[in-house]
Write a protein that holds these residues in place. Structure first.
Motif, PDB file in Angstrom:
ATOM      1  N   PRO A  38       0.700  -1.142  -0.176  1.00 17.48           N
ATOM      2  CA  PRO A  38      -0.149  -0.011   0.155  1.00 17.48           C
ATOM      3  C   PRO A  38       1.009   1.167   0.034  1.00 17.48           C
ATOM      4  N   ALA A  39       0.424   2.141  -0.874  1.00 16.92           N
ATOM      5  CA  ALA A  39       0.966   3.533  -0.848  1.00 16.92           C
ATOM      6  C   ALA A  39       1.207   4.288   0.527  1.00 16.92           C
ATOM      7  N   GLY A  40       2.085   5.140   0.634  1.00 15.79           N
ATOM      8  CA  GLY A  40       2.277   5.734   1.754  1.00 15.79           C
ATOM      9  C   GLY A  40       1.889   7.065   1.465  1.00 15.79           C
ATOM     10  N   GLU A  41       1.479   8.213   2.504  1.00 14.01           N
ATOM     11  CA  GLU A  41       0.907   9.556   1.867  1.00 14.01           C
ATOM     12  C   GLU A  41       2.438  10.245   1.113  1.00 14.01           C
ATOM     13  N   ASP A  42       3.604  10.062   1.827  1.00 12.39           N
ATOM     14  CA  ASP A  42       4.821  10.590   1.115  1.00 12.39           C
ATOM     15  C   ASP A  42       4.992  10.092  -0.273  1.00 12.39           C
ATOM     16  N   GLU A  43       4.383   9.224  -0.591  1.00  8.99           N
ATOM     17  CA  GLU A  43       4.906   8.589  -1.948  1.00  8.99           C
ATOM     18  C   GLU A  43       3.823   9.149  -3.123  1.00  8.99           C
ATOM     19  N   LEU A  44       2.815   9.577  -2.809  1.00  6.31           N
ATOM     20  CA  LEU A  44       1.835  10.367  -3.682  1.00  6.31           C
ATOM     21  C   LEU A  44       2.438  11.099  -4.720  1.00  6.31           C
ATOM     22  N   ARG A  45       3.310  11.907  -4.404  1.00  7.53           N
ATOM     23  CA  ARG A  45       3.877  12.834  -5.275  1.00  7.53           C
ATOM     24  C   ARG A  45       4.474  12.100  -6.501  1.00  7.53           C
ATOM     25  N   ALA A  46       5.347  10.897  -6.020  1.00  2.00           N
ATOM     26  CA  ALA A  46       5.771  10.174  -7.244  1.00  2.00           C
ATOM     27  C   ALA A  46       4.468   9.377  -7.901  1.00  2.00           C
ATOM     28  N   THR A  47       3.688   8.782  -7.215  1.00  2.00           N
ATOM     29  CA  THR A  47       2.486   8.218  -8.148  1.00  2.00           C
ATOM     30  C   THR A  47       1.838   9.397  -9.143  1.00  2.00           C
ATOM     31  N   ALA A  48       1.762  10.446  -8.544  1.00  2.00           N
ATOM     32  CA  ALA A  48       0.911  11.587  -9.474  1.00  2.00           C
ATOM     33  C   ALA A  48       1.669  11.841 -10.626  1.00  2.00           C
ATOM     34  N   GLU A  49       3.372  12.193 -10.401  1.00  2.00           N
ATOM     35  CA  GLU A  49       3.987  12.408 -11.573  1.00  2.00           C
ATOM     36  C   GLU A  49       4.035  11.125 -12.456  1.00  2.00           C
ATOM     37  N   LEU A  50       4.381   9.956 -12.023  1.00  2.00           N
ATOM     38  CA  LEU A  50       3.989   9.044 -13.207  1.00  2.00           C
ATOM     39  C   LEU A  50       2.779   8.862 -13.795  1.00  2.00           C
ATOM     40  N   HIS A  51       1.622   9.052 -13.132  1.00  2.00           N
ATOM     41  CA  HIS A  51       0.298   9.137 -13.573  1.00  2.00           C
ATOM     42  C   HIS A  51       0.345  10.139 -14.827  1.00  2.00           C
ATOM     43  N   VAL A  52       0.567  11.409 -14.690  1.00  2.00           N
ATOM     44  CA  VAL A  52       0.527  12.421 -15.630  1.00  2.00           C
ATOM     45  C   VAL A  52       1.473  12.414 -16.621  1.00  2.00           C
ATOM     46  N   THR A  53       2.627  11.791 -16.323  1.00  2.00           N
ATOM     47  CA  THR A  53       3.917  11.660 -17.348  1.00  2.00           C
ATOM     48  C   THR A  53       3.461  10.303 -18.378  1.00  2.00           C
ATOM     49  N   LEU A  76      -5.112  18.174 -15.675  1.00  2.00           N
ATOM     50  CA  LEU A  76      -5.165  19.070 -14.756  1.00  2.00           C
ATOM     51  C   LEU A  76      -3.711  19.146 -13.914  1.00  2.00           C
ATOM     52  N   GLY A  77      -2.724  18.290 -14.287  1.00  2.00           N
ATOM     53  CA  GLY A  77      -1.429  18.532 -13.770  1.00  2.00           C
ATOM     54  C   GLY A  77      -1.283  17.653 -12.416  1.00  2.00           C
ATOM     55  N   ASP A  78      -0.073  17.652 -11.832  1.00  2.00           N
ATOM     56  CA  ASP A  78       0.445  16.841 -10.764  1.00  2.00           C
ATOM     57  C   ASP A  78      -0.476  17.289  -9.517  1.00  2.00           C
ATOM     58  N   GLY A  79      -0.660  18.418  -9.355  1.00  2.00           N
ATOM     59  CA  GLY A  79      -1.123  19.002  -8.130  1.00  2.00           C
ATOM     60  C   GLY A  79      -2.442  18.209  -7.816  1.00  2.00           C
ATOM     61  N   PHE A  80      -3.401  18.248  -8.839  1.00  2.00           N
ATOM     62  CA  PHE A  80      -4.789  17.831  -8.801  1.00  2.00           C
ATOM     63  C   PHE A  80      -4.639  16.319  -8.681  1.00  2.00           C
ATOM     64  N   VAL A  81      -3.983  15.643  -9.547  1.00  2.00           N
ATOM     65  CA  VAL A  81      -3.556  14.158  -9.347  1.00  2.00           C
ATOM     66  C   VAL A  81      -3.416  13.711  -8.204  1.00  2.00           C
ATOM     67  N   ARG A  82      -2.276  14.348  -7.608  1.00  2.00           N
ATOM     68  CA  ARG A  82      -1.880  13.987  -6.036  1.00  2.00           C
ATOM     69  C   ARG A  82      -3.211  14.185  -5.059  1.00  2.00           C
ATOM     70  N   ARG A  83      -3.968  15.118  -5.161  1.00  2.00           N
ATOM     71  CA  ARG A  83      -5.168  15.191  -4.307  1.00  2.00           C
ATOM     72  C   ARG A  83      -6.284  13.741  -4.644  1.00  2.00           C
ATOM     73  N   TRP A  84      -6.421  13.873  -5.991  1.00  2.00           N
ATOM     74  CA  TRP A  84      -7.045  12.497  -6.289  1.00  2.00           C
ATOM     75  C   TRP A  84      -6.646  11.076  -5.852  1.00  2.00           C
ATOM     76  N   HIS A  85      -5.385  11.127  -5.808  1.00  2.00           N
ATOM     77  CA  HIS A  85      -4.681   9.672  -5.248  1.00  2.00           C
ATOM     78  C   HIS A  85      -4.773   9.744  -3.713  1.00  2.00           C
ATOM     79  N   ARG A  86      -4.735  11.079  -3.250  1.00  2.00           N
ATOM     80  CA  ARG A  86      -4.989  10.875  -1.583  1.00  2.00           C
ATOM     81  C   ARG A  86      -6.222  10.671  -1.391  1.00  2.00           C
ATOM     82  N   ALA A  87      -7.348  11.183  -2.111  1.00  3.13           N
ATOM     83  CA  ALA A  87      -8.487  10.827  -1.949  1.00  3.13           C
ATOM     84  C   ALA A  87      -8.685   9.544  -1.708  1.00  3.13           C
ATOM     85  N   HIS A  88      -8.200   8.712  -2.704  1.00  2.00           N
ATOM     86  CA  HIS A  88      -8.432   6.832  -2.714  1.00  2.00           C
ATOM     87  C   HIS A  88      -7.541   6.530  -1.578  1.00  2.00           C
ATOM     88  N   LEU A  89      -6.488   7.083  -1.168  1.00  2.00           N
ATOM     89  CA  LEU A  89      -6.011   6.599  -0.044  1.00  2.00           C
ATOM     90  C   LEU A  89      -6.704   6.598   1.070  1.00  2.00           C
TER      91      LEU A  89
END
Length: 238
Positions: free
Chosen positions: A21-36, A46-59
């Protein structure tokens, strides 16, 4: 959130990969991978910032699933999904509506071309959801030849991404199987996903992994997409 079914799984080989399971501090990396690496659809644009929030909502959601593949402390892949799509969407709207709406609005204001397309293709639908007037979709498939049955909860695999330099090591397969094991442990009997048709999608990967194509439709971007389905309990029988 995940239970023990997804904890501590490792892959053997020269380079050990841990799936967990992902940790909170790994969501920046998952968002960057998702967008790229998976830029299709509205949210990645919508960019890394939005996607990071989207991943955090799932977490944070009790129905969300975020797994990471980690090598030597580096996130080299992830998967995102839910054990119950309607319940997950309802939870996110109920608990993260304002945060995501504001982040999405800021991203759209910075991207006027994307904003114009959003208003044309998605605006009314998203407005209804954010106002709490739209029901969460019960399924992701378009019209297809496979009839519906009396299923209960529907899990959805939303994304699997592996960094290009780490592909070819079965990391995507391990991420998918761990997701399916998590869903099976939750008592869910059906998982669906949507992938782009043709070279932009991953139909071959899912078909080789035992997923069954059950529908085809055109998405809001005008692209052809395929819907696949699998019984997650089959993974445990392999």
């Amino acid at each position: 959130m995940l239970g023990s079914a997804a904890e501590g799984l490792t892959m053997s080989g020269d380079d050990q990969i841990e799936i967990r399971p992902a940790g909170e501090d790994e969501l920046r990396a998952t968002a960057e991978l998702h967008v790229t690496e998976l830029p299709h659809g509205l949210f990645p644009r919508l960019g890394d910032g939005f996607v990071r929030r989207w991943h955090r909502a799932h977490l944070d959601s009790p129905y969300g699933v975020v797994l990471v593949a980690v090598r030597a402390g580096e996130v080299v892949g992830f998967t995102l999904g839910s054990t119950d799509r309607p319940a997950n969407v309802a939870w996110i709207i109920g608990h993260r509506r304002r945060e995501l709406a504001l982040a999405g609005l800021r991203a759209l204001l910075a991207r006027p071309v994307l904003a114009a397309g959003f208003v044309r293709s998605r605006g009314p639908r998203y407005a209804q959801r954010l106002l709490g007037r739209g029901a969460a979709p019960a399924r992701v498939a378009g019209a297809g030849p496979v009839p519906e049955a009396g299923f209960g909860a529907i899990a959805v695999l939303e994304a699997i991404v592996v960094a290009p330099e780490h592909r070819g090591r079965s990391i995507g397969t391990e991420l998918a199987d761990t997701f399916l094991s998590t869903v099976a442990a939750a008592g869910v009997e059906r998982v669906e996903l949507v992938t782009k048709a043709g070279a932009r999608g991953a139909a071959g990967f899912y078909e080789r992994s035992g997923w069954r194509r059950v529908g085809d439709h055109v998405d809001r971007d005008g692209d052809g997409v395929h819907t696949y389905r699998i019984d997650p309990r089959l993974v445990r029988a392999r």
